[in-house]
Design a protein around this motif. Structure first.
Motif, PDB file in Angstrom:
ATOM      1  N   HIS A  35      -8.324 103.220 -62.409  1.00 35.13           N
ATOM      2  CA  HIS A  35      -7.012 103.808 -62.098  1.00 35.13           C
ATOM      3  C   HIS A  35      -5.965 102.686 -62.054  1.00 35.13           C
ATOM      4  O   HIS A  35      -6.107 101.742 -61.280  1.00 35.13           O
ATOM      5  CB  HIS A  35      -7.134 104.523 -60.744  1.00 35.13           C
ATOM      6  CG  HIS A  35      -5.899 105.188 -60.251  1.00 35.13           C
ATOM      7  ND1 HIS A  35      -5.617 106.523 -60.502  1.00 35.13           N
ATOM      8  CD2 HIS A  35      -4.872 104.734 -59.489  1.00 35.13           C
ATOM      9  CE1 HIS A  35      -4.476 106.850 -59.904  1.00 35.13           C
ATOM     10  NE2 HIS A  35      -3.991 105.780 -59.293  1.00 35.13           N
ATOM     11  N   ASP A  37      -2.080 101.658 -61.509  1.00 33.37           N
ATOM     12  CA  ASP A  37      -0.841 102.109 -60.873  1.00 33.37           C
ATOM     13  C   ASP A  37       0.353 101.385 -61.466  1.00 33.37           C
ATOM     14  O   ASP A  37       0.532 100.187 -61.280  1.00 33.37           O
ATOM     15  CB  ASP A  37      -0.917 101.853 -59.366  1.00 33.37           C
ATOM     16  CG  ASP A  37      -1.906 102.791 -58.691  1.00 33.37           C
ATOM     17  OD1 ASP A  37      -1.718 104.013 -58.798  1.00 33.37           O
ATOM     18  OD2 ASP A  37      -2.868 102.291 -58.070  1.00 33.37           O
ATOM     19  N   HIS A  68      -1.533 105.918 -63.863  1.00 38.01           N
ATOM     20  CA  HIS A  68      -0.712 106.647 -62.894  1.00 38.01           C
ATOM     21  C   HIS A  68       0.716 106.108 -62.999  1.00 38.01           C
ATOM     22  O   HIS A  68       1.013 105.010 -62.538  1.00 38.01           O
ATOM     23  CB  HIS A  68      -1.305 106.425 -61.491  1.00 38.01           C
ATOM     24  CG  HIS A  68      -0.553 107.119 -60.403  1.00 38.01           C
ATOM     25  ND1 HIS A  68      -0.823 106.924 -59.063  1.00 38.01           N
ATOM     26  CD2 HIS A  68       0.460 108.023 -60.443  1.00 38.01           C
ATOM     27  CE1 HIS A  68      -0.017 107.670 -58.334  1.00 38.01           C
ATOM     28  NE2 HIS A  68       0.772 108.342 -59.145  1.00 38.01           N
ATOM     29  N   MET A  70       4.231 105.844 -62.023  1.00 36.16           N
ATOM     30  CA  MET A  70       5.219 106.042 -60.952  1.00 36.16           C
ATOM     31  C   MET A  70       6.522 105.415 -61.415  1.00 36.16           C
ATOM     32  O   MET A  70       7.004 104.420 -60.851  1.00 36.16           O
ATOM     33  CB  MET A  70       4.698 105.405 -59.655  1.00 36.16           C
ATOM     34  CG  MET A  70       3.555 106.202 -59.038  1.00 36.16           C
ATOM     35  SD  MET A  70       2.625 105.249 -57.821  1.00 36.16           S
ATOM     36  CE  MET A  70       1.431 104.462 -58.901  1.00 36.16           C
ATOM     37  N   GLN A 137      -3.073 115.670 -59.690  1.00 37.60           N
ATOM     38  CA  GLN A 137      -3.257 114.603 -58.714  1.00 37.60           C
ATOM     39  C   GLN A 137      -2.438 114.924 -57.457  1.00 37.60           C
ATOM     40  O   GLN A 137      -1.241 115.176 -57.534  1.00 37.60           O
ATOM     41  CB  GLN A 137      -2.770 113.276 -59.310  1.00 37.60           C
ATOM     42  CG  GLN A 137      -3.025 112.082 -58.426  1.00 37.60           C
ATOM     43  CD  GLN A 137      -2.278 110.858 -58.933  1.00 37.60           C
ATOM     44  OE1 GLN A 137      -1.065 110.853 -59.041  1.00 37.60           O
ATOM     45  NE2 GLN A 137      -3.011 109.815 -59.252  1.00 37.60           N
ATOM     46  N   ASP A 177      -5.270 110.809 -54.266  1.00 33.42           N
ATOM     47  CA  ASP A 177      -4.912 109.387 -54.369  1.00 33.42           C
ATOM     48  C   ASP A 177      -4.185 108.922 -53.112  1.00 33.42           C
ATOM     49  O   ASP A 177      -3.080 109.377 -52.829  1.00 33.42           O
ATOM     50  CB  ASP A 177      -4.020 109.188 -55.608  1.00 33.42           C
ATOM     51  CG  ASP A 177      -3.699 107.720 -55.869  1.00 33.42           C
ATOM     52  OD1 ASP A 177      -4.253 106.841 -55.187  1.00 33.42           O
ATOM     53  OD2 ASP A 177      -2.872 107.466 -56.779  1.00 33.42           O
TER      54      ASP A 177
HETATM   55 ZN    ZN Z   1      -2.405 105.722 -57.926  1.00 31.88          ZN
END
Ligand code: ZN
Ligand code: DX5
Length: 221
Positions: A35, A37, A68, A70, A137, A177
Motif C-alpha cells: 500500500h 500512500d 492510495h 490523497m 476503502q 485504512d
Molecule cells: Zn493509506
C-alpha cells in the motif's frame, strides 16, 4: 467468514532511505498487497511521494501495488501512476467534483479502481459509484499520517458498506485504512472488512520483526 483476508503493508512507516529493501522484506514476511500512500500537502497536510517512487519500487515485488491517492486534483496524475506500475488506484470521494470520471478513467487504464471515504463522509456517497469499483476503502483515521488511533465510529460504516456490497452482488474488496493492529483487526473483519492496511503494525521493530508482525496480524483476525 469465507472471504480471504488480505494484509496490505503501508510503506508510509518504512525506512524511506531503503524503500526497495523494505518492500522486499515485507513481501517475504507474507503481506498480500503493498500500500503506497501518495500525499500532496494540499488535500492532506503531508507530502510523500509520486510516480517516480512507484516506478522505483515496482521491480522489488510482484505483489499488488495499491496506490492510495490523497491528492487533488487526481486526474492529471492517473496515467503516470498507471505507467509507473500501479495495479490499483484509489481516489478519494472528497478530492474533487468528478469522482465518477476519475474511476472511469482508472478502469479505462486497465487498472483496479478504488474509492476512499474519509471518516466524516457518509456511505450514501457510494450509491452511484458501487458499479464502478473493485475496492471500497474506509478511512479509519483522518488521512495524512501513520500511527494515529482507529476512529471507532467507522466500524458501523464498515458494516453498512459490507451490506451494500452484498446487495450489489459484485466482488468488491472492503479495505480499512488507519490505526489497524492486532487489537482491533478481528472487530474490523467481523464488521465486514477483508483488506487490512497496516503501517505501524507491519513495520514496528524493524526488519527482524516483520515476519512476526505479519503473523500476529493474521492470527488476530
Ligand atoms: Zn493509506
Ligand atoms: C494515512 C494512510 C495510512 C497509514 C496507515 O493517511 O492512508 O495508509 O499509513 O498507517 P497506520 O497503520 O500506522 O495507521
Amino acid at each position: 467468514m469465507a472471504r480471504p483476508i488480505l494484509i496490505a503493508a503501508s510503506i508510509l512507516s518504512a525506512d524511506f532511505a531503503k524503500l526497495g529493501e523494505e518492500v522486499r522484506a515485507v513481501d517475504e514476511a507474507g503481506v498480500d498487497w503493498i500500500h503506497i500512500d501518495v500525499m500532496d500537502g494540499h488535500f492532506v497536510p503531508n507530502i510523500t511521494l509520486g510516480p517516480q517512487m512507484v516506478k522505483a519500487i515496482r521491480p522489488h515485488t510482484a505483489k499488488l501495488l495499491d496506490i492510495h491517492l490523497m491528492i487533488a486534483p487526481v486526474d492529471p496524475y492517473l496515467d503516470a501512476f498507471a505507467e509507473a506500475g500501479a495495479d490499483q488506484m484509489t481516489a478519494h470521494y472528497e478530492a474533487g467534483p468528478h469522482i465518477h470520471r476519475t474511476l472511469q478513467r482508472i478502469k479505462g487504464l486497465g487498472k483496479r479502481a478504488g474509492v476512499s471515504l474519509n471518516p466524516g463522509t457518509p456511505t450514501e456517497a457510494l450509491d452511484y459509484l458501487i458499479d464502478l469499483v473493485d475496492t471500497i476503502q474506509v478511512m479509519s483515521v483522518n488521512p495524512g499520517f501513520g500511527g494515529q488511533s482507529f476512529i471507532d465510529s467507522q466500524m458501523l460504516k464498515i458494516e453498512r458498506i459490507r451490506t451494500m456490497i452484498e446487495k450489489s452482488g459484485r466482488a468488491i474488496d472492503l479495505e480499512v485504512d488507519g490505526g489497524i493492529g492486532a487489537g482491533n483487526i478481528a472487530r474490523a473483519v467481523d464488521a465486514g472488512a477483508n483488506v487490512l492496511v497496516a503501517g505501524t503494525a507491519t513495520f514496528q521493530g524493524g526488519p527482524s520483526a516483520y515476519a512476526a508482525n505479519v503473523a500476529r496480524l493474521r492470527e488476530a483476525r
